[in-house]
Motif scaffolding. Sequence first.
Motif, PDB file in Angstrom:
ATOM      1  N   PHE A  91       0.094   8.933 -16.445  1.00  0.00           N
ATOM      2  CA  PHE A  91       0.575   8.705 -15.080  1.00  0.00           C
ATOM      3  C   PHE A  91      -0.368   7.715 -14.406  1.00  0.00           C
ATOM      4  N   ILE A  92       0.106   7.113 -13.313  1.00  0.00           N
ATOM      5  CA  ILE A  92      -0.684   6.110 -12.598  1.00  0.00           C
ATOM      6  C   ILE A  92      -0.783   6.507 -11.128  1.00  0.00           C
ATOM      7  N   LEU A  93      -1.994   6.512 -10.607  1.00  0.00           N
ATOM      8  CA  LEU A  93      -2.204   6.661  -9.169  1.00  0.00           C
ATOM      9  C   LEU A  93      -2.132   5.275  -8.540  1.00  0.00           C
ATOM     10  N   VAL A  94      -1.344   5.146  -7.482  1.00  0.00           N
ATOM     11  CA  VAL A  94      -1.163   3.849  -6.807  1.00  0.00           C
ATOM     12  C   VAL A  94      -1.578   4.019  -5.351  1.00  0.00           C
ATOM     13  N   SER A  95      -2.694   3.402  -4.983  1.00  0.00           N
ATOM     14  CA  SER A  95      -3.237   3.552  -3.629  1.00  0.00           C
ATOM     15  C   SER A  95      -2.929   2.331  -2.778  1.00  0.00           C
ATOM     16  N   MET A  96      -2.711   2.571  -1.487  1.00  0.00           N
ATOM     17  CA  MET A  96      -2.576   1.468  -0.534  1.00  0.00           C
ATOM     18  C   MET A  96      -3.645   1.556   0.554  1.00  0.00           C
ATOM     19  N   ALA A  97      -4.746   2.257   0.235  1.00  0.00           N
ATOM     20  CA  ALA A  97      -5.837   2.441   1.202  1.00  0.00           C
ATOM     21  C   ALA A  97      -6.806   1.265   1.132  1.00  0.00           C
ATOM     22  N   ALA A  98      -7.063   0.664   2.271  1.00  0.00           N
ATOM     23  CA  ALA A  98      -7.971  -0.484   2.331  1.00  0.00           C
ATOM     24  C   ALA A  98      -9.383  -0.065   1.936  1.00  0.00           C
ATOM     25  N   GLY A  99     -10.059  -0.948   1.194  1.00  0.00           N
ATOM     26  CA  GLY A  99     -11.477  -0.775   0.930  1.00  0.00           C
ATOM     27  C   GLY A  99     -11.836   0.084  -0.259  1.00  0.00           C
ATOM     28  N   LEU A 100     -10.987   1.018  -0.654  1.00  0.00           N
ATOM     29  CA  LEU A 100     -11.328   1.939  -1.738  1.00  0.00           C
ATOM     30  C   LEU A 100     -10.973   1.313  -3.082  1.00  0.00           C
ATOM     31  N   ALA A 116      -3.896   1.917  -9.794  1.00  0.00           N
ATOM     32  CA  ALA A 116      -3.490   0.623  -9.238  1.00  0.00           C
ATOM     33  C   ALA A 116      -3.746   0.633  -7.741  1.00  0.00           C
ATOM     34  N   ARG A 117      -4.030  -0.536  -7.216  1.00  0.00           N
ATOM     35  CA  ARG A 117      -4.156  -0.701  -5.758  1.00  0.00           C
ATOM     36  C   ARG A 117      -3.132  -1.714  -5.289  1.00  0.00           C
ATOM     37  N   ILE A 118      -2.495  -1.423  -4.182  1.00  0.00           N
ATOM     38  CA  ILE A 118      -1.609  -2.383  -3.548  1.00  0.00           C
ATOM     39  C   ILE A 118      -2.028  -2.550  -2.097  1.00  0.00           C
ATOM     40  N   MET A 119      -1.871  -3.744  -1.569  1.00  0.00           N
ATOM     41  CA  MET A 119      -2.182  -4.022  -0.174  1.00  0.00           C
ATOM     42  C   MET A 119      -0.938  -4.593   0.504  1.00  0.00           C
ATOM     43  N   PRO A 120      -0.031  -3.729   0.961  1.00  0.00           N
ATOM     44  CA  PRO A 120       1.183  -4.211   1.629  1.00  0.00           C
ATOM     45  C   PRO A 120       0.928  -4.475   3.111  1.00  0.00           C
ATOM     46  N   ASN A 121       1.780  -5.296   3.714  1.00  0.00           N
ATOM     47  CA  ASN A 121       1.711  -5.465   5.170  1.00  0.00           C
ATOM     48  C   ASN A 121       3.013  -5.004   5.813  1.00  0.00           C
ATOM     49  N   ILE A 126      11.164  -5.278   6.383  1.00  0.00           N
ATOM     50  CA  ILE A 126      12.375  -6.100   6.411  1.00  0.00           C
ATOM     51  C   ILE A 126      12.473  -6.984   5.168  1.00  0.00           C
ATOM     52  N   GLY A 127      11.697  -6.646   4.148  1.00  0.00           N
ATOM     53  CA  GLY A 127      11.749  -7.411   2.902  1.00  0.00           C
ATOM     54  C   GLY A 127      11.084  -8.766   2.977  1.00  0.00           C
ATOM     55  N   LYS A 128      10.221  -8.982   3.988  1.00  0.00           N
ATOM     56  CA  LYS A 128       9.564 -10.271   4.175  1.00  0.00           C
ATOM     57  C   LYS A 128       8.047 -10.129   4.128  1.00  0.00           C
ATOM     58  N   GLY A 129       7.578  -9.094   3.437  1.00  0.00           N
ATOM     59  CA  GLY A 129       6.161  -8.811   3.439  1.00  0.00           C
ATOM     60  C   GLY A 129       5.402  -9.450   2.302  1.00  0.00           C
ATOM     61  N   VAL A 130       4.128  -9.074   2.213  1.00  0.00           N
ATOM     62  CA  VAL A 130       3.237  -9.492   1.135  1.00  0.00           C
ATOM     63  C   VAL A 130       2.606  -8.231   0.564  1.00  0.00           C
ATOM     64  N   VAL A 131       2.593  -8.122  -0.752  1.00  0.00           N
ATOM     65  CA  VAL A 131       1.947  -6.990  -1.434  1.00  0.00           C
ATOM     66  C   VAL A 131       1.050  -7.535  -2.531  1.00  0.00           C
ATOM     67  N   GLN A 132      -0.268  -7.386  -2.352  1.00  0.00           N
ATOM     68  CA  GLN A 132      -1.183  -7.735  -3.425  1.00  0.00           C
ATOM     69  C   GLN A 132      -1.340  -6.533  -4.358  1.00  0.00           C
ATOM     70  N   LEU A 133      -1.619  -6.813  -5.627  1.00  0.00           N
ATOM     71  CA  LEU A 133      -1.641  -5.768  -6.646  1.00  0.00           C
ATOM     72  C   LEU A 133      -2.783  -6.007  -7.622  1.00  0.00           C
ATOM     73  N   CYS A 134      -3.526  -4.942  -7.928  1.00  0.00           N
ATOM     74  CA  CYS A 134      -4.527  -4.985  -8.986  1.00  0.00           C
ATOM     75  C   CYS A 134      -4.568  -3.612  -9.644  1.00  0.00           C
ATOM     76  N   GLY A 135      -5.323  -3.462 -10.720  1.00  0.00           N
ATOM     77  CA  GLY A 135      -5.351  -2.170 -11.372  1.00  0.00           C
ATOM     78  C   GLY A 135      -6.504  -2.006 -12.326  1.00  0.00           C
ATOM     79  N   LEU A 136      -6.747  -0.752 -12.677  1.00  0.00           N
ATOM     80  CA  LEU A 136      -7.773  -0.375 -13.634  1.00  0.00           C
ATOM     81  C   LEU A 136      -7.103   0.378 -14.774  1.00  0.00           C
ATOM     82  N   ASP A 137      -7.205  -0.170 -15.984  1.00  0.00           N
ATOM     83  CA  ASP A 137      -6.580   0.418 -17.177  1.00  0.00           C
ATOM     84  C   ASP A 137      -5.056   0.487 -17.065  1.00  0.00           C
ATOM     85  N   VAL A 138      -4.481  -0.420 -16.305  1.00  0.00           N
ATOM     86  CA  VAL A 138      -3.024  -0.539 -16.191  1.00  0.00           C
ATOM     87  C   VAL A 138      -2.566  -1.570 -17.210  1.00  0.00           C
TER      88      VAL A 138
END
Length: 266
Positions: A91-100, A116-121, A126-138
């Motif tokens: 399973f994968i934990l997906v966080s959207m918490a800043a800084g962690l 995985a970490r995601i940084m959505p805005n 409305i489908g016009k956002g930005v989501v950055q993505l990174c991960g560890l052992d993904v």
Amino acid sequence: MSASIGMIGTGNMGGALARAIAKSAGPEELLLTNRTRAKAEKLAAQLGCRVGENTQAAEQCRLIFLGVKPQGMADLLAQLAPVLNKRRDRFILVSMAAGLTCQKLRALAGVDCPVARIMPNTPIAIGKGVVQLCGLDVTEEEFGELEALLAPAGLVDRLPEELMDAASAVSGCGPAFAYLFLEALADGGVACGLPRDKALAYAAQMAAGAAGMVLESGTHPGALKDAVCSPGGTTIQGVRTLEERGFRAAAMDAVIAAYDRTLELR
């Protein structure tokens, strides 16, 4: 019947992500949980997905989205840790918490799982956002799955983790800076005699169009600015005033201040 995707936290960001994922994966794949259950139930009724408890998401779901603020992450993962440690499947934990960082999140969870970490805005709503993505052992396949799941939210871009906090300071905090600018432009229009509703509509549509020009043309914003500034014209006088008041320096300082605060949350 179990869901494969758990969304723990259905606030503004978690709720918007749930809407995007429901479009890509289907609502039957989603399990929503929230501290105030009624909030999750309301969203679930709109999307057609199910509601459960945090531990249920931790026990059943292959992708577990953690939609809580950085300050609440330790308590949440302490609650989930006993359940997560009993699992023998992937399973994968997906966080959207800043800084962690991913490593910090895995340490808080106390389980050797992919993170995985995601940084959505907020414009993901409305489908016009930005989501950055990174991960560890993904794995590459899992990254592809996450990118496809999040695609309805807007631009999804993979980044090295060391750049995630800087990216968040630009696109995560940036909407608030943009809203301040739009409000100020509208106030200026009102001062010049425009009705407020028209001034705000003009400012917002102008900003959407200007951003679209940058994205679609690939032209540097400085060159696009120069194209609007006729010699001896009105626009260059407005640009001069912004420069005199330190507009660009203030915008840069706002991003740097947000970035510095993000580092403090680690």
